[in-house]
Design a protein around this motif. Structure first.
Motif, PDB file in Angstrom:
ATOM      1  N   TYR A   3       0.816  -1.209   0.000  1.00  0.00           N
ATOM      2  CA  TYR A   3       0.000   0.000   0.000  1.00  0.00           C
ATOM      3  C   TYR A   3       0.857   1.269   0.000  1.00  0.00           C
ATOM      4  CZ  TYR A   3       0.978  -1.019   4.924  1.00  0.00           C
ATOM      5  OH  TYR A   3       1.590  -1.342   6.097  1.00  0.00           O
ATOM      6  N   ILE A   4       2.158   1.144   0.290  1.00  0.00           N
ATOM      7  CA  ILE A   4       3.066   2.293   0.168  1.00  0.00           C
ATOM      8  C   ILE A   4       3.545   2.312  -1.279  1.00  0.00           C
ATOM      9  CG2 ILE A   4       5.113   3.450   1.059  1.00  0.00           C
ATOM     10  CD1 ILE A   4       2.886   3.124   3.090  1.00  0.00           C
ATOM     11  N   THR A   5       2.764   2.951  -2.118  1.00  0.00           N
ATOM     12  CA  THR A   5       3.002   2.935  -3.550  1.00  0.00           C
ATOM     13  C   THR A   5       4.095   3.928  -3.953  1.00  0.00           C
ATOM     14  OG1 THR A   5       1.334   4.648  -3.929  1.00  0.00           O
ATOM     15  CG2 THR A   5       0.564   2.356  -3.919  1.00  0.00           C
ATOM     16  N   ARG A   6       4.431   3.871  -5.241  1.00  0.00           N
ATOM     17  CA  ARG A   6       5.419   4.805  -5.797  1.00  0.00           C
ATOM     18  C   ARG A   6       5.011   6.246  -5.526  1.00  0.00           C
ATOM     19  NH1 ARG A   6       5.836   7.608 -10.605  1.00  0.00           N
ATOM     20  NH2 ARG A   6       7.959   7.926 -11.434  1.00  0.00           N
ATOM     21  N   THR A   7       3.725   6.558  -5.684  1.00  0.00           N
ATOM     22  CA  THR A   7       3.239   7.920  -5.453  1.00  0.00           C
ATOM     23  C   THR A   7       3.432   8.338  -4.003  1.00  0.00           C
ATOM     24  OG1 THR A   7       1.598   7.755  -7.221  1.00  0.00           O
ATOM     25  CG2 THR A   7       1.197   9.411  -5.521  1.00  0.00           C
ATOM     26  N   VAL A   8       3.131   7.430  -3.065  1.00  0.00           N
ATOM     27  CA  VAL A   8       3.308   7.737  -1.639  1.00  0.00           C
ATOM     28  C   VAL A   8       4.773   7.996  -1.323  1.00  0.00           C
ATOM     29  CG1 VAL A   8       3.037   6.852   0.711  1.00  0.00           C
ATOM     30  CG2 VAL A   8       1.258   6.409  -0.995  1.00  0.00           C
ATOM     31  N   TRP A   9       5.656   7.184  -1.884  1.00  0.00           N
ATOM     32  CA  TRP A   9       7.092   7.381  -1.672  1.00  0.00           C
ATOM     33  C   TRP A   9       7.539   8.750  -2.186  1.00  0.00           C
ATOM     34  CZ3 TRP A   9      10.593   5.256   1.297  1.00  0.00           C
ATOM     35  CH2 TRP A   9      10.439   3.938   1.727  1.00  0.00           C
ATOM     36  N   ILE A  10       7.107   9.098  -3.394  1.00  0.00           N
ATOM     37  CA  ILE A  10       7.525  10.384  -3.976  1.00  0.00           C
ATOM     38  C   ILE A  10       7.015  11.547  -3.132  1.00  0.00           C
ATOM     39  CG2 ILE A  10       7.253  11.922  -5.963  1.00  0.00           C
ATOM     40  CD1 ILE A  10       7.146   9.415  -7.731  1.00  0.00           C
ATOM     41  N   LEU A  11       5.725  11.524  -2.775  1.00  0.00           N
ATOM     42  CA  LEU A  11       5.171  12.605  -1.960  1.00  0.00           C
ATOM     43  C   LEU A  11       5.869  12.695  -0.611  1.00  0.00           C
ATOM     44  CD1 LEU A  11       1.342  12.190  -2.699  1.00  0.00           C
ATOM     45  CD2 LEU A  11       2.831  14.062  -3.443  1.00  0.00           C
ATOM     46  N   SER A  12       6.224  11.563  -0.037  1.00  0.00           N
ATOM     47  CA  SER A  12       6.888  11.544   1.269  1.00  0.00           C
ATOM     48  C   SER A  12       8.297  12.122   1.181  1.00  0.00           C
ATOM     49  CB  SER A  12       6.931  10.121   1.820  1.00  0.00           C
ATOM     50  OG  SER A  12       5.628   9.606   1.995  1.00  0.00           O
ATOM     51  N   TYR A  79       5.070  23.398  -4.103  1.00  0.00           N
ATOM     52  CA  TYR A  79       6.429  23.148  -3.624  1.00  0.00           C
ATOM     53  C   TYR A  79       7.436  24.078  -4.303  1.00  0.00           C
ATOM     54  CZ  TYR A  79       5.158  19.011  -0.915  1.00  0.00           C
ATOM     55  OH  TYR A  79       4.616  18.164   0.030  1.00  0.00           O
ATOM     56  N   ALA A  80       7.231  24.370  -5.575  1.00  0.00           N
ATOM     57  CA  ALA A  80       8.149  25.265  -6.293  1.00  0.00           C
ATOM     58  C   ALA A  80       8.098  26.685  -5.712  1.00  0.00           C
ATOM     59  CB  ALA A  80       7.786  25.293  -7.781  1.00  0.00           C
ATOM     60  N   LEU A  81       6.900  27.197  -5.444  1.00  0.00           N
ATOM     61  CA  LEU A  81       6.770  28.548  -4.904  1.00  0.00           C
ATOM     62  C   LEU A  81       7.429  28.649  -3.533  1.00  0.00           C
ATOM     63  CD1 LEU A  81       5.690  31.412  -5.147  1.00  0.00           C
ATOM     64  CD2 LEU A  81       3.491  30.607  -4.240  1.00  0.00           C
ATOM     65  N   PHE A 170      17.791  26.688   0.085  1.00  0.00           N
ATOM     66  CA  PHE A 170      17.311  26.601  -1.291  1.00  0.00           C
ATOM     67  C   PHE A 170      17.669  25.245  -1.912  1.00  0.00           C
ATOM     68  CE2 PHE A 170      17.741  28.177  -5.865  1.00  0.00           C
ATOM     69  CZ  PHE A 170      16.374  28.156  -6.083  1.00  0.00           C
ATOM     70  N   ALA A 171      18.774  24.628  -1.445  1.00  0.00           N
ATOM     71  CA  ALA A 171      19.249  23.368  -2.033  1.00  0.00           C
ATOM     72  C   ALA A 171      18.247  22.229  -1.849  1.00  0.00           C
ATOM     73  CB  ALA A 171      20.614  23.005  -1.457  1.00  0.00           C
ATOM     74  N   PRO A 172      17.817  21.910  -0.618  1.00  0.00           N
ATOM     75  CA  PRO A 172      16.805  20.843  -0.498  1.00  0.00           C
ATOM     76  C   PRO A 172      15.486  21.219  -1.162  1.00  0.00           C
ATOM     77  CG  PRO A 172      17.174  21.909   1.631  1.00  0.00           C
ATOM     78  CD  PRO A 172      18.252  22.384   0.711  1.00  0.00           C
ATOM     79  N   GLY A 173      15.186  22.516  -1.252  1.00  0.00           N
ATOM     80  CA  GLY A 173      13.974  22.951  -1.946  1.00  0.00           C
ATOM     81  C   GLY A 173      14.022  22.622  -3.425  1.00  0.00           C
ATOM     82  N   ILE A 174      15.181  22.820  -4.048  1.00  0.00           N
ATOM     83  CA  ILE A 174      15.356  22.491  -5.464  1.00  0.00           C
ATOM     84  C   ILE A 174      15.247  20.984  -5.679  1.00  0.00           C
ATOM     85  CG2 ILE A 174      17.089  22.367  -7.296  1.00  0.00           C
ATOM     86  CD1 ILE A 174      15.729  25.018  -7.187  1.00  0.00           C
ATOM     87  N   LEU A 175      15.817  20.207  -4.759  1.00  0.00           N
ATOM     88  CA  LEU A 175      15.707  18.750  -4.850  1.00  0.00           C
ATOM     89  C   LEU A 175      14.251  18.309  -4.757  1.00  0.00           C
ATOM     90  CD1 LEU A 175      18.716  17.509  -2.662  1.00  0.00           C
ATOM     91  CD2 LEU A 175      18.446  17.273  -5.146  1.00  0.00           C
ATOM     92  N   ALA A 176      13.483  18.984  -3.896  1.00  0.00           N
ATOM     93  CA  ALA A 176      12.061  18.659  -3.761  1.00  0.00           C
ATOM     94  C   ALA A 176      11.313  18.917  -5.063  1.00  0.00           C
ATOM     95  CB  ALA A 176      11.443  19.479  -2.625  1.00  0.00           C
ATOM     96  N   ILE A 177      11.631  20.027  -5.721  1.00  0.00           N
ATOM     97  CA  ILE A 177      10.999  20.334  -7.012  1.00  0.00           C
ATOM     98  C   ILE A 177      11.324  19.244  -8.033  1.00  0.00           C
ATOM     99  CG2 ILE A 177      10.937  21.957  -8.940  1.00  0.00           C
ATOM    100  CD1 ILE A 177      11.567  24.194  -6.954  1.00  0.00           C
ATOM    101  N   ALA A 178      12.584  18.830  -8.062  1.00  0.00           N
ATOM    102  CA  ALA A 178      13.010  17.804  -9.026  1.00  0.00           C
ATOM    103  C   ALA A 178      12.294  16.483  -8.782  1.00  0.00           C
ATOM    104  CB  ALA A 178      14.523  17.616  -8.934  1.00  0.00           C
ATOM    105  N   VAL A 179      12.200  16.074  -7.514  1.00  0.00           N
ATOM    106  CA  VAL A 179      11.541  14.796  -7.198  1.00  0.00           C
ATOM    107  C   VAL A 179      10.049  14.869  -7.506  1.00  0.00           C
ATOM    108  CG1 VAL A 179      11.000  13.151  -5.355  1.00  0.00           C
ATOM    109  CG2 VAL A 179      13.260  14.208  -5.451  1.00  0.00           C
ATOM    110  N   SER A 180       9.433  16.030  -7.266  1.00  0.00           N
ATOM    111  CA  SER A 180       7.996  16.171  -7.552  1.00  0.00           C
ATOM    112  C   SER A 180       7.704  16.016  -9.039  1.00  0.00           C
ATOM    113  CB  SER A 180       7.472  17.525  -7.059  1.00  0.00           C
ATOM    114  OG  SER A 180       7.953  18.590  -7.858  1.00  0.00           O
ATOM    115  N   GLY A 181       8.717  16.220  -9.871  1.00  0.00           N
ATOM    116  CA  GLY A 181       8.547  16.033 -11.310  1.00  0.00           C
ATOM    117  C   GLY A 181       8.301  14.586 -11.694  1.00  0.00           C
ATOM    118  N   LEU A 182       8.541  13.661 -10.775  1.00  0.00           N
ATOM    119  CA  LEU A 182       8.318  12.234 -11.039  1.00  0.00           C
ATOM    120  C   LEU A 182       6.861  11.824 -10.850  1.00  0.00           C
ATOM    121  CD1 LEU A 182      11.437  10.774  -9.167  1.00  0.00           C
ATOM    122  CD2 LEU A 182      11.203  11.209 -11.623  1.00  0.00           C
ATOM    123  N   LEU A 183       6.047  12.730 -10.267  1.00  0.00           N
ATOM    124  CA  LEU A 183       4.637  12.401 -10.027  1.00  0.00           C
ATOM    125  C   LEU A 183       3.871  12.297 -11.345  1.00  0.00           C
ATOM    126  CD1 LEU A 183       3.854  14.751  -6.996  1.00  0.00           C
ATOM    127  CD2 LEU A 183       3.901  12.242  -6.948  1.00  0.00           C
TER     128      LEU A 183
END
Length: 390
Positions: A3-12, A79-81, A170-183
């Motif tokens: 039940y911990i799907t790919r989407t849940v992992w990405i959002l987490s 997340y980008a804003l 800003f660095a972890p924020g940019i990483l978050a934007i990049a990972v959110s692109g996988l959704l």
């Protein structure tokens, strides 16, 4: 764990990275604002206005997410804003720029919250919603452990260099934007007009929402109305004689317990009932606030913050999972957005009430008042709001 799907992992993971950035700045924000000339009054106005704006925007953008039948664009934009706004706080020091940057950062949270929670609900079933929300919450809160820890480490080598932290965050924020692109999500052809959606249009949902939803939210809001900011807990242990590093260390310890217990408490809620675990959390909360009013000493406070972490793990993610189980799927973002909008306003009022009670009657009265109202909320959920509630 299927039940911990790919989407849940990405959002987490996205939430973890974003919270690392946000919580890196949380302990130093008031100090930085004082350093650049903000008065305590101006800081209070800044935080009050930005939180109120972000809170109301959660309802509005949650409504837009449901009407458009889309989640990902709102999650990514939010997340980008937030990520882009953090370094803006370190660029200039004039009040209007700080207000603009801080508001943009909080509105980013408003844009993404309803859509993100709705997406978590969409990819989970009735039997594992609390586990999914708990898993996500554990990652989100882990960021509140790593962020302040990194800030403390940096300031150990670069004392009072607060402005640089805004650029580092800003660095972890940019990483978050990049990972959110996988959704990914299925594109549905749904037409609607933005002109017909006013900023407060989500308020109409309250009138047409299910009775069970109203009962749950009313109880949650009564609790929120007297559940003031954690800053008051930290202020209490600071006034008891603990040093700044110790106070921040206790805050990190609380978030670590919160993160570790979020998933297990979600699993327990799915097994024995969301309402049961939520009420257990409220009982722990009342115990902690009573203890803060009557006790003293570092070890005593550590025990209380350990229990406080379990309380948070038993309520935060579970409350959203609970709400998502009593409303129609098509209204998930609106329902959660409406609740969190009201919750933000109540949180702002709660801190003002706690501050007033503390100022007039002292901290003991402030903590005991909150504990007493929590007991009332427990009785409400046990006796008044039992029908048709999961």
């Amino acid at each position: 764990m299927r039940y911990i799907t790919r989407t849940v992992w990405i959002l987490s993971i996205v939430s973890l990275l974003t919270d690392v950035a946000s919580e890196m700045l949380y302990p130093v924000m008031p100090i930085y604002l004082r350093q650049i000339g903000f008065s305590i009054l101006l800081i209070g106005i800044l935080e009050g206005l930005t939180e109120a704006t972000a809170g109301l925007s959660k309802g509005y953008f949650g409504k837009l997410s449901d009407l458009s039948a889309r989640r990902v664009p709102f999650i990514q934009a939010g997340y980008a804003l937030s990520a882009m706004a953090k370094p803006m706080l370190g660029l200039f020091t004039c009040p209007w720029w700080i207000f603009f940057s801080r508001t943009a950062e909080r509105v980013g949270k408003g844009i993404r919250t309803g859509a993100r929670d709705a997406m978590l609900s969409d990819v989970s079933s009735q039997g594992n919603k609390a586990k999914v929300f708990g898993f996500h919450r554990s990652f989100d809160t882990l960021g509140a452990v790593l962020g302040p820890s990194l800030a403390l480490l940096y300031l150990h080598f670069r004392p009072e260099d607060y402005r640089s932290l805004f650029f580092i965050a800003f660095a972890p924020g940019i990483l978050a934007i990049a990972v959110s692109g996988l959704l990914k999500e299925k594109r549905l052809q749904v037409s609607f007009s933005l002109k017909k959606v006013s900023f407060f249009s989500f308020l109409r949902y309250w009138k047409q929402s299910p009775t069970a939803y109203k009962r749950i939210v009313l109880g949650l809001l009564l609790f929120t109305l007297f559940n003031s900011s954690d800053v008051f807990l930290l202020l209490k242990i600071k006034e008891a004689g603990l040093g700044d590093s110790t106070v921040i260390g206790v805050y990190i310890f609380y978030n670590l317990i919160y993160a570790l217990f979020s998933f297990p408490m979600g699993a327990l809620a799915d097994r024995i009932g969301l309402k049961v675990v939520f009420i257990l959390g409220l009982i722990l909360f009342a115990f902690v606030y009573t203890g803060m009013a009557l006790g003293n000493g570092l070890w005593f406070y550590l025990i209380l913050f350990f229990i406080y972490g379990i309380y948070a793990a038993s309520t935060e993610g579970i409350s959203k999972a609970w709400i998502s189980m009593v409303i129609e799927k098509k209204d998930t973002a609106t329902a959660i957005g409406t609740f969190t909008a009201f919750q933000s306003i109540c949180t702002m009022i709660a801190s003002s009430l706690a501050g007033a009670i503390w100022f007039v009657f002292g901290p003991t009265a402030a903590f005991l008042t909150t504990a007493a109202v929590t007991v009332v909320v427990i009785v409400y959920f046990l006796v008044i709001a039992t029908r048709k509630m999961t």
